[in-house]
Design a protein around this motif. Structure first.
Motif, PDB file in Angstrom:
ATOM      1  N   SER A   1       0.936  -1.782   0.289  1.00  0.00           N
ATOM      2  CA  SER A   1      -0.007  -0.133   0.363  1.00  0.00           C
ATOM      3  C   SER A   1       0.876   1.257   0.179  1.00  0.00           C
ATOM      4  O   SER A   1       0.467   2.437   0.123  1.00  0.00           O
ATOM      5  CB  SER A   1      -0.666  -0.165   1.033  1.00  0.00           C
ATOM      6  N   SER A   2       1.822   1.002  -0.106  1.00  0.00           N
ATOM      7  CA  SER A   2       2.500   2.118   0.063  1.00  0.00           C
ATOM      8  C   SER A   2       2.574   3.307  -1.071  1.00  0.00           C
ATOM      9  O   SER A   2       3.048   2.844  -2.241  1.00  0.00           O
ATOM     10  CB  SER A   2       4.379   1.424   0.365  1.00  0.00           C
ATOM     11  N   ILE A   3       2.828   4.747  -1.224  1.00  0.00           N
ATOM     12  CA  ILE A   3       2.909   5.462  -2.527  1.00  0.00           C
ATOM     13  C   ILE A   3       4.345   5.900  -2.657  1.00  0.00           C
ATOM     14  O   ILE A   3       5.376   6.019  -1.632  1.00  0.00           O
ATOM     15  CB  ILE A   3       1.801   6.202  -1.943  1.00  0.00           C
ATOM     16  N   PHE A   4       4.841   5.756  -3.729  1.00  0.00           N
ATOM     17  CA  PHE A   4       5.659   6.163  -4.269  1.00  0.00           C
ATOM     18  C   PHE A   4       5.280   7.365  -5.569  1.00  0.00           C
ATOM     19  O   PHE A   4       4.683   7.008  -6.619  1.00  0.00           O
ATOM     20  CB  PHE A   4       5.978   5.008  -5.776  1.00  0.00           C
ATOM     21  N   HIS A   5       6.634   8.333  -5.383  1.00  0.00           N
ATOM     22  CA  HIS A   5       6.438   9.847  -6.777  1.00  0.00           C
ATOM     23  C   HIS A   5       7.159   8.035  -7.610  1.00  0.00           C
ATOM     24  O   HIS A   5       8.637   7.536  -8.058  1.00  0.00           O
ATOM     25  CB  HIS A   5       7.632  10.258  -6.191  1.00  0.00           C
ATOM     26  N   VAL A   6       6.754   7.825  -9.576  1.00  0.00           N
ATOM     27  CA  VAL A   6       7.094   7.186  -9.868  1.00  0.00           C
ATOM     28  C   VAL A   6       7.483   7.335 -11.224  1.00  0.00           C
ATOM     29  O   VAL A   6       7.228   7.031 -12.521  1.00  0.00           O
ATOM     30  CB  VAL A   6       5.407   5.826 -10.481  1.00  0.00           C
ATOM     31  N   ALA A   7       7.647   9.496 -11.482  1.00  0.00           N
ATOM     32  CA  ALA A   7       8.950   9.754 -12.379  1.00  0.00           C
ATOM     33  C   ALA A   7       8.110  10.124 -13.093  1.00  0.00           C
ATOM     34  O   ALA A   7       6.772  10.098 -13.136  1.00  0.00           O
ATOM     35  CB  ALA A   7      10.193   9.228 -11.957  1.00  0.00           C
ATOM     36  N   SER A   8       8.613   9.377 -14.331  1.00  0.00           N
ATOM     37  CA  SER A   8       7.995   9.178 -15.779  1.00  0.00           C
ATOM     38  C   SER A   8       6.716   8.196 -15.831  1.00  0.00           C
ATOM     39  O   SER A   8       6.978   8.607 -17.352  1.00  0.00           O
ATOM     40  CB  SER A   8       8.989   9.275 -16.548  1.00  0.00           C
ATOM     41  N   VAL A   9       6.702   7.315 -15.453  1.00  0.00           N
ATOM     42  CA  VAL A   9       5.462   6.758 -15.232  1.00  0.00           C
ATOM     43  C   VAL A   9       3.852   8.009 -15.675  1.00  0.00           C
ATOM     44  O   VAL A   9       2.939   7.698 -16.352  1.00  0.00           O
ATOM     45  CB  VAL A   9       4.709   6.394 -14.640  1.00  0.00           C
ATOM     46  N   ALA A  10       4.420   8.856 -14.661  1.00  0.00           N
ATOM     47  CA  ALA A  10       3.882   9.846 -15.435  1.00  0.00           C
ATOM     48  C   ALA A  10       3.100  10.221 -16.619  1.00  0.00           C
ATOM     49  O   ALA A  10       1.930  10.287 -16.906  1.00  0.00           O
ATOM     50  CB  ALA A  10       3.604  11.161 -14.541  1.00  0.00           C
ATOM     51  N   LYS A  11       4.390   9.932 -17.837  1.00  0.00           N
ATOM     52  CA  LYS A  11       3.687  10.448 -19.214  1.00  0.00           C
ATOM     53  C   LYS A  11       2.678   9.597 -19.634  1.00  0.00           C
ATOM     54  O   LYS A  11       1.516  10.153 -20.479  1.00  0.00           O
ATOM     55  CB  LYS A  11       5.031  10.792 -19.772  1.00  0.00           C
ATOM     56  N   GLN A  12       2.480   8.486 -19.463  1.00  0.00           N
ATOM     57  CA  GLN A  12       1.186   7.759 -19.751  1.00  0.00           C
ATOM     58  C   GLN A  12      -0.036   8.385 -19.447  1.00  0.00           C
ATOM     59  O   GLN A  12      -1.090   8.694 -20.609  1.00  0.00           O
ATOM     60  CB  GLN A  12       1.666   6.440 -20.099  1.00  0.00           C
ATOM     61  N   PHE A  13      -0.297   8.955 -18.456  1.00  0.00           N
ATOM     62  CA  PHE A  13      -1.517   9.436 -18.085  1.00  0.00           C
ATOM     63  C   PHE A  13      -1.846  10.560 -18.704  1.00  0.00           C
ATOM     64  O   PHE A  13      -2.646  11.367 -18.398  1.00  0.00           O
ATOM     65  CB  PHE A  13      -1.281   9.075 -16.530  1.00  0.00           C
ATOM     66  N   THR A  14      -0.324  11.521 -18.444  1.00  0.00           N
ATOM     67  CA  THR A  14      -0.792  12.726 -19.091  1.00  0.00           C
ATOM     68  C   THR A  14      -1.470  12.386 -20.326  1.00  0.00           C
ATOM     69  O   THR A  14      -2.403  13.146 -21.281  1.00  0.00           O
ATOM     70  CB  THR A  14       0.189  13.679 -19.442  1.00  0.00           C
ATOM     71  N   ALA A  15      -1.027  11.788 -21.313  1.00  0.00           N
ATOM     72  CA  ALA A  15      -0.938  11.278 -22.438  1.00  0.00           C
ATOM     73  C   ALA A  15      -2.638  10.729 -22.756  1.00  0.00           C
ATOM     74  O   ALA A  15      -2.806  10.766 -23.723  1.00  0.00           O
ATOM     75  CB  ALA A  15      -0.359  10.024 -23.471  1.00  0.00           C
TER      76      ALA A  15
END
Length: 333
Positions: free
Chosen positions: A105-119
């Motif tokens: 359940s730990s929450i991570f800052h996942v860096a460039s994984v963000a790009k696919q959600f922005t897309a």
């Protein structure tokens, strides 16, 4: 991860890579993809042989033995098969100062994984006719200079815009990268002062975080709400990704999140990203939420098969060559 970003460390089965369709998928492993695939094979093979849960756990634990240390950061591992979660476990520490271990359940800052959600946010707006991927970005962002040739939304999505990377520009401008908070306004200011492009848009593929910051700005100006709010309403809530958000305030408290570390001078030091910029980065999530997103690629609840096929199609350059990148995701086998 590519780009100038720091995090505890992980590789995701579909972090910035899509592969041939598979019935077995995992997220958040600190190992290379090759070892992750071997790990998943071990789990499935063991279960097919009728081994007990304790034996499966023991065999996986051996893979991550080096990351079980209570004096160092670690990782979370999650595996799904045919859409069902078959394994979740945490290794190592989420916070070395408080002695908090990593859990699924730990929450991570996942860096460039963000790009696919922005897309995905951009693609949803395009599907609804709010914008076109072939629009000149100056239609929405007049601050960008006129370079005599249009930069399109498609160019931003595929890293073919010719715009220089924001982290490098800020580092050169300040003479350092860390210490002071970096905001969206900082990025917009420095990008607007770029006098020329690195190349004609569409001619080359050069990874640039700048494009995804600009996409976040476009979403805000087209949708009338921030990318954080748009993604929450249209992606995260429909997929029940309750522990996922775009992080737009460096000082915001996030219960359950992991810290980030870098090894220097023989020991671990805190190395938490110090920026409020999001779009190319700054997605906070859990291994379980990423498995829900992963399942959406195969059985879409948000978006549809046509949309994902477009996202996973490699970009074509003006010379006819194709890249290994679609919209926010790398593409390969």
């Amino acid at each position: 991860m590519r780009g100038r970003e720091r995090e505890t460390g992980y590789v995701s089965w579909r972090t910035e890579m899509t592969s041939a369709r598979s019935v077995i998928k995992g997220a958040f492993a600190i190992w290379s993809v090759t070892v992750v695939l071997w790990l998943l094979g071990e789990i499935v093979s063991t279960r097919q042989q009728g081994a007990g849960a304790a034996d499966v756990t023991a065999r996986v634990d051996r893979v991550f033995e080096a990351w079980r240390d209570t004096k160092g950061p670690g990782c979370a591992v999650g595996v799904s098969r045919n859409g069902a979660v078959v394994y979740e476990r945490g290794y190592g520490m989420a916070n070395l100062e408080t002695g908090t271990p990593i859990r699924p359940s730990s929450i991570f800052h996942v860096a460039s994984v963000a790009k696919q959600f922005t897309a995905m946010a951009v693609m949803l707006l395009a599907r609804d006719g709010k914008l076109s991927l072939d629009d000149d970005i100056r239609k929405y962002i007049t601050e960008i200079p006129d370079y005599g040739t249009p930069i399109t939304i498609r160019h931003l999505l595929t890293h073919t815009s010719g715009l220089r990377d924001q982290w490098e520009l800020i580092g050169l401008s300040r003479g350092r990268f860390e210490e002071n908070r970096i905001t969206e306004a900082d990025v917009m200011d420095i990008v607007a002062r770029q006098k020329a492009l690195n190349f004609t848009p569409g001619a080359e593929h050069v990874y640039s975080n700048t494009g995804f910051t600009l996409l976040a700005v476009i979403v805000k100006r087209v949708a009338g709400k921030s990318l954080r709010d748009f993604a929450d309403e249209n992606v995260f809530k429909p997929l029940a990704m309750a522990n996922t958000h775009f992080h737009d305030d460096y000082t915001m408290l996030v219960p359950g999140r992991t810290s980030a570390y870098a090894r220097r001078a023989g020991g671990w030091h805190v190395s938490i990203p110090n920026f409020d910029v999001y779009g190319p980065t700054n997605l906070f999530t859990t291994v379980g939420d990423l498995l829900k997103w992963e399942a959406n690629f195969d059985r879409p609840i948000v978006g549809d098969r046509t949309l994902f096929d477009r996202m996973e199609t490699p970009a074509r350059l003006t010379n006819g060559e194709t890249t290994r990148y679609g919209f926010g995701v790398g593409v390969g086998q």
